[in-house]
Design an enzyme around this catalytic site. Structure first.
Site, short mmCIF file in Angstrom:
data_model
loop_
_atom_site.label_atom_id
_atom_site.label_comp_id
_atom_site.label_asym_id
_atom_site.label_seq_id
_atom_site.Cartn_x
_atom_site.Cartn_y
_atom_site.Cartn_z
N LYS A 99 0.83 -1.20 0.00
CA LYS A 99 0.00 0.00 0.00
C LYS A 99 0.87 1.25 0.00
O LYS A 99 0.65 2.18 -0.80
CB LYS A 99 -0.93 -0.02 1.21
CG LYS A 99 -1.98 1.07 1.21
CD LYS A 99 -2.96 0.87 2.38
CE LYS A 99 -3.71 -0.45 2.23
NZ LYS A 99 -4.64 -0.70 3.34
N SER A 122 16.22 -41.73 -9.40
CA SER A 122 14.90 -41.13 -9.26
C SER A 122 14.68 -40.89 -7.78
O SER A 122 14.75 -41.82 -6.98
CB SER A 122 13.81 -42.07 -9.81
OG SER A 122 12.53 -41.47 -9.66
N MET A 141 -5.74 -7.31 8.49
CA MET A 141 -5.09 -6.49 9.51
C MET A 141 -5.91 -5.22 9.74
O MET A 141 -6.92 -5.00 9.10
CB MET A 141 -3.65 -6.18 9.10
CG MET A 141 -2.75 -7.41 9.14
SD MET A 141 -1.06 -7.05 8.69
CE MET A 141 -1.24 -6.57 6.97
N ARG A 158 -3.20 -1.40 -6.38
CA ARG A 158 -2.34 -2.58 -6.31
C ARG A 158 -2.68 -3.46 -7.49
O ARG A 158 -3.75 -3.32 -8.10
CB ARG A 158 -2.57 -3.34 -5.01
CG ARG A 158 -3.99 -3.83 -4.81
CD ARG A 158 -4.24 -4.32 -3.40
NE ARG A 158 -5.66 -4.62 -3.19
CZ ARG A 158 -6.22 -4.74 -2.00
NH1 ARG A 158 -5.49 -4.59 -0.91
NH2 ARG A 158 -7.50 -5.01 -1.87
N ARG A 160 -3.45 3.04 8.57
CA ARG A 160 -3.82 1.84 7.81
C ARG A 160 -2.63 0.90 7.68
O ARG A 160 -1.49 1.32 7.48
CB ARG A 160 -4.33 2.22 6.41
CG ARG A 160 -5.43 3.26 6.41
CD ARG A 160 -5.82 3.67 5.01
NE ARG A 160 -6.59 2.66 4.32
CZ ARG A 160 -6.87 2.69 3.02
NH1 ARG A 160 -6.38 3.67 2.27
NH2 ARG A 160 -7.60 1.75 2.48
N CYS A 164 10.10 -38.63 -8.39
CA CYS A 164 8.83 -39.32 -8.59
C CYS A 164 7.95 -39.33 -7.34
O CYS A 164 6.90 -39.97 -7.33
CB CYS A 164 9.07 -40.76 -9.06
SG CYS A 164 9.97 -41.78 -7.88
N GLY A 172 -8.38 -7.16 4.43
CA GLY A 172 -9.20 -7.24 5.62
C GLY A 172 -8.59 -7.99 6.78
O GLY A 172 -9.21 -8.11 7.84
N TYR A 188 13.84 -34.44 -15.09
CA TYR A 188 12.39 -34.55 -15.22
C TYR A 188 11.74 -34.60 -13.84
O TYR A 188 12.39 -34.88 -12.83
CB TYR A 188 11.99 -35.78 -16.04
CG TYR A 188 12.27 -37.11 -15.37
CD1 TYR A 188 11.37 -37.68 -14.47
CD2 TYR A 188 13.45 -37.81 -15.64
CE1 TYR A 188 11.63 -38.89 -13.86
CE2 TYR A 188 13.73 -39.03 -15.04
CZ TYR A 188 12.80 -39.57 -14.15
OH TYR A 188 13.07 -40.76 -13.54
N HIS A 239 -15.88 -7.92 1.02
CA HIS A 239 -14.88 -8.81 1.64
C HIS A 239 -15.04 -10.23 1.12
O HIS A 239 -14.05 -10.88 0.76
CB HIS A 239 -15.06 -8.78 3.17
CG HIS A 239 -14.16 -9.74 3.89
ND1 HIS A 239 -14.55 -11.05 4.16
CD2 HIS A 239 -12.91 -9.61 4.37
CE1 HIS A 239 -13.56 -11.66 4.79
NE2 HIS A 239 -12.55 -10.82 4.93
#
Length: 880
Positions: free
Chosen positions: A22, A764, A102, A333, A91, A832, A100, A852, A449
């Site tokens: 912000k 693997s 904080m 933002r 703020r 894997c 919303g 991979y 919200h």
């Protein structure tokens, strides 16, 4: 002394780490010459020091005083000045958007004296001044003094007595101020603080403390936001949207965050302050209606929105206030968006020339792609529709209606699907929103919200369904036509259309899944966007993506989803069902002849399985893991069999007695660390040989088949050498070639990888077992037992079974990869475990130099996308 405070003129959008999102963006808009109320930002450094020490850092109050004095000089007013007060907002603003979660306090500086000066500023508007004063006490009492919000809300509702907010007069708000001050006195034992500087100091501390509020912690955990970032605090001169009908407040997006479509999108509320829009207390009007109310302001807003989108090269989320016909920008933002909007917007920005395809791929995520693959409602669902609200966040949600967050969490913990129904949600409802399949509200707009948080989480949401009469107290809602839905009744909500249905509505496959199955719909804008993004991701990635598949059907589906081979075929899954009897015969064999007969019966079945998989993969590599789990897993339960034999007594079947004896013989206290994996092949003659022969015969029968034989649970090179030599002899006898390698899933294997690579042609990484053994966790036991507490305490931010532990398990992977390739430069490396489909883990695999990743068929598109993103992120880092 460190610098803890920055004026809005000193920062820019790249200082989010220091100024929060912000503050950084307020500075950026100030630098762009946009109408931003003057102010300054206290840094996240100050917050972290405060949270560590429990006190404001040395020098901070002096810095704030200097910047406040400069602000007072610029505005020509002093904070809380009785006859002409400067008022400020305090703020929060973290690096990452946490809508919303904080605290914020508006109208700091008002007291019994300055309220009259505020009325004078507004041309004698007493109603506006007393409304602003009651808002300060209400917000301050809740967020700073910890007073239960219901005490203020109930007093307001009692005062309204069925009237709308706009019908209340100055005298009403003046009485409410006295009521609120009485609430503060009763709850804290002290009067509401009249000193404006004390108000501001207490508000700053409260914002810092709100970083560790339960809802903020829960949100960070949900969104994987680091806990040590802290929040900045923005102190901004107040502008007022509650001055009258020529004033108002709104939230706007530069394009639709729900669908991604271009156009005017947002909500506006006359004679209101910002929290009224976000909280959904009153239903808003569309942003287009502002044009008819105040066209000059509307035109200016449209110009600013276009300027911001071109500057940020992305969808922007904007908060603004109109004060007596003057437009002020309070925040911007990069806006949260749904998964579908993310893909559409990324491609639109490419076509507009604002970004290139590399950036477009970086703008979307595998998690968003997974959301697009979820089923949705069919087109024939209208017969059960009971109302329509605003389509705030798309998706299809079906579940039992519940009317409180606590109930949603309770039922979800039992495995039941629920839909959270509320008048409107607030930050305290976050736990229920996470637990629910979807959210339905009777109030609020698309920027409320409920809508904003649901979109950020990828949760289905329908809001502003005004026809519903919701009674949280009675746990029910009434729909048009007298339809009553009580808690526990099943409802279905469609976040794409806004429709609400009674009962369970059937779902159909997503068109994105149909695309991956091979059907490219030229007329579907979303499918086309996914196709363009995926095509570029595939062209950019270095990692191959394979599948974990144990049968021909899964292999064929994986192939359609873009798998480039099979990274894990678990042969033990081929011994389930009717074939368990053959494993029993093997275990019960008392002579070499009986064992050979049992193995001979299994071999043709194995060959047929492998033949089908090789055919489905059409010449792509297939890594087949030889049998891994303990043999007792294929036998009856020890306790149940013991009871059966005991109850039968002398009449017990001879086979059951022999089976019980075998189960006792194989019983282990810790079977996952016992006779399994390579140890089975070394202890049970012929078992691995049978499997290798079946693989070889199947590969010979399928032209172009590429087999890779993986030996599991190796901890010492000698184990691997013994099995490898036997396997190579069989392969030579059958007349086929195949790679022989191992699964690295034991920490010792990772630490001696240089030796093991002398006998292995590929590694693997089986990260499921490697994680268990590295952490000393039993996956089957600990996740339900204490992982929630570990997450709460911050021992880890996400389960190490969900996302790879880079510091521990990841380090072992890196060691094994580096030492293995030092011994054998052409060593093939893959993963894997379940982590092969996790986006963050895929990025690690790219960085670690693996060849991979392998994952379940449904996660293959996600892995392809993330592999492309990983390559582009690394390339961008190298360029910089």
């Amino acid at each position: 002394m460190p610098k803890y405070v920055y004026d809005f003129t000193e920062g820019n959008k790249d200082l989010k780490d220091l100024l929060g999102g912000k503050g950084a963006n307020l500075a950026e808009m100030t630098n762009l010459g946009l109408p931003v109320p003057p102010g300054f930002t206290i840094t996240t450094d100050a917050c972290r020091r405060f949270l560590d020490d429990g006190t404001l850092p040395a020098g901070l109050e002096e810095e704030v005083s200097l910047h406040l004095a400069a602000l007072e000089k610029q505005m020509g007013r002093r904070l809380g000045q009785a006859d002409d007060p400067l008022l400020v907002s305090v703020r929060s603003g973290a690096k990452f958007s946490m809508p919303g979660m904080m605290d914020t306090v508006l109208n700091i500086g008002l007291n019994d004296e300055s309220v009259h000066g505020l009325a004078k500023q507004a041309g004698g508007n007493e109603r506006f001044a007393w409304d602003s004063y009651r808002r300060l006490i209400q917000m301050f009492g809740k967020t700073v003094q910890g007073i239960e919000a219901a005490l203020f809300d109930d007093a307001l509702e009692e005062l309204k007595n069925g009237r709308d907010d706009l019908e209340l007069e100055a005298a009403d708000f003046q009485r409410l101020v006295e009521t609120y001050k009485g609430v503060v006195r009763a709850q804290t034992g002290q009067d509401f603080p009249a000193d404006p500087h004390q108000q501001m100091r207490m508000a700053v501390k409260a914002v810092f403390d709100s970083w560790n509020a339960p809802r903020a912690i829960l949100y960070r955990r949900q969104e994987r936001i680091p806990a040590d970032l802290g929040t900045a605090v923005n102190i901004c001169s107040m502008v007022f949207g509650n001055c009258g009908m020529d004033s108002g407040t709104g939230v706007a997006f530069t394009r639709d965050p729900g669908s991604g479509h271009q156009g005017v999108y947002g909500d506006y509320l006359q004679n209101a302050q910002g929290e009224d829009v976000v909280a959904g207390i009153r239903n808003t009007m569309s942003l287009q209606e502002l044009e008819g109310i105040d066209k000059p302001v509307y035109d200016e807003l449209m110009q600013i929105m276009e300027k911001l989108e071109n500057h940020y090269r992305d969808l922007c989320d904007i908060e603004f206030t109109v004060e007596r016909g003057k437009l002020w920008m309070l925040q911007t933002r990069v806006g949260k968006r749904t998964a579908g909007a993310a893909f559409r917007i990324a491609v639109q920005l490419v076509d507009q020339g604002l970004i290139n395809l590399d950036e477009a791929v970086a703008r979307v995520t595998g998690a968003q792609l997974a959301q697009l693959m979820f089923p949705r409602f069919g087109k024939d669902a209208d017969s059960t529709k009971i109302t329509t609200g605003m389509n705030a966040s798309p998706g299809a949600a079906v579940g039992k209606a519940v009317f409180s967050s606590e109930r949603a969490v309770e039922l979800a913990a039992r495995g039941e699907a629920v839909v959270l129904v509320r008048h409107e949600t607030n930050p305290d409802d976050l736990a229920g929103m996470i637990a629910a399949q979807g959210v339905l509200t009777s109030r609020g707009g698309k920027t409320s919200h409920a809508a904003v948080v649901a979109r950020g989480m990828g949760k289905t949401c329908v809001c502003g369904a005004e026809e519903l009469e919701v009674s949280a107290k009675e746990r029910r809602f009434t729909a048009p036509g007298g339809v009553v839905v009580s808690e526990g009744d099943v409802i279905s909500i469609d976040g794409s259309s806004g429709a609400v249905y009674l009962g369970e509505v059937p779902v159909v496959a997503s068109p994105v899944v149909e695309y991956f199955e091979g059907a490219l719909d030229q007329d579907d804008e979303l499918v086309q966007a996914v196709h363009r993004i995926m095509s570029h991701a595939d062209a950019s990635r270095r990692l191959d993506v394979r599948a974990n598949a144990d049968n021909a059907e899964d292999a064929a589906r994986a192939r359609r989803f873009g798998a480039q081979g099979i990274g894990l075929c678990r042969t033990e899954h081929m011994f389930l069902g009717d074939r368990r009897q053959l494993v029993e015969d093997l275990v019960l064999a008392t002579s070499p002849q009986e064992r050979e007969r049992a193995l001979a019966a299994l071999e043709p079945l194995q060959k047929a399985d492998f033949t089908g998989i090789f055919q489905a993969m059409e010449g792509l590599p297939v890594t087949i893991r030889l049998i891994d789990p303990p043999l007792h897993e294929f036998l009856p339960d020890y306790t149940e069999l013991s009871v059966k034999v005991a109850l039968a007594g002398e009449r017990a079947d001879d086979k059951d007695r022999r089976l019980l004896a075998a189960v006792k013989r194989l019983h282990e206290q810790n079977p996952m660390l016992g006779l399994r994996g390579v140890r089975l092949g070394l202890v049970i003659p012929g078992l691995f040989a049978m499997q290798v022969r079946a693989i070889a015969e199947a590969a010979k029968a399928v032209p172009g088949a590429r087999a890779e034989i993986m030996i599991p649970l190796v901890a010492a090179v000698q184990e691997l050498e013994t099995v490898r030599d036997e396997a190579r002899a069989i392969l030579a006898e059958v007349g086929v070639e195949a790679l022989v390698g191992t699964m690295i899933e034991v920490p010792r294997a990772a630490l001696t990888a240089g030796q093991i690579a002398e006998a292995a042609e590929f590694f693997s990484f089986g990260t499921n077992d490697l994680t268990q053994m590295t952490w000393g966790f039993s996956r089957d036991d600990v996740e339900a037992a204490f992982f929630s507490k570990y997450l709460e305490l911050g021992v880890f931010g996400v389960s190490p079974f969900e996302s790879l532990d880079r510091d521990g398990v990841g380090r072992l992977v890196r060691i094994a990869a580096e030492e293995g390739r030092r011994t054998r430069p052409d060593l093939k490396l893959g993963i894997c475990g379940e982590h092969g489909g996790d986006p963050d883990s895929i990025h690690f695999c790219h960085q670690a130099g693996l060849d991979y990743v392998s994952c379940s068929p449904f996660r293959i598109p996600v892995a392809r996308l993330e592999a492309g993103r990983a390559a582009l992120v690394c390339a961008d880092s190298d360029t910089r």
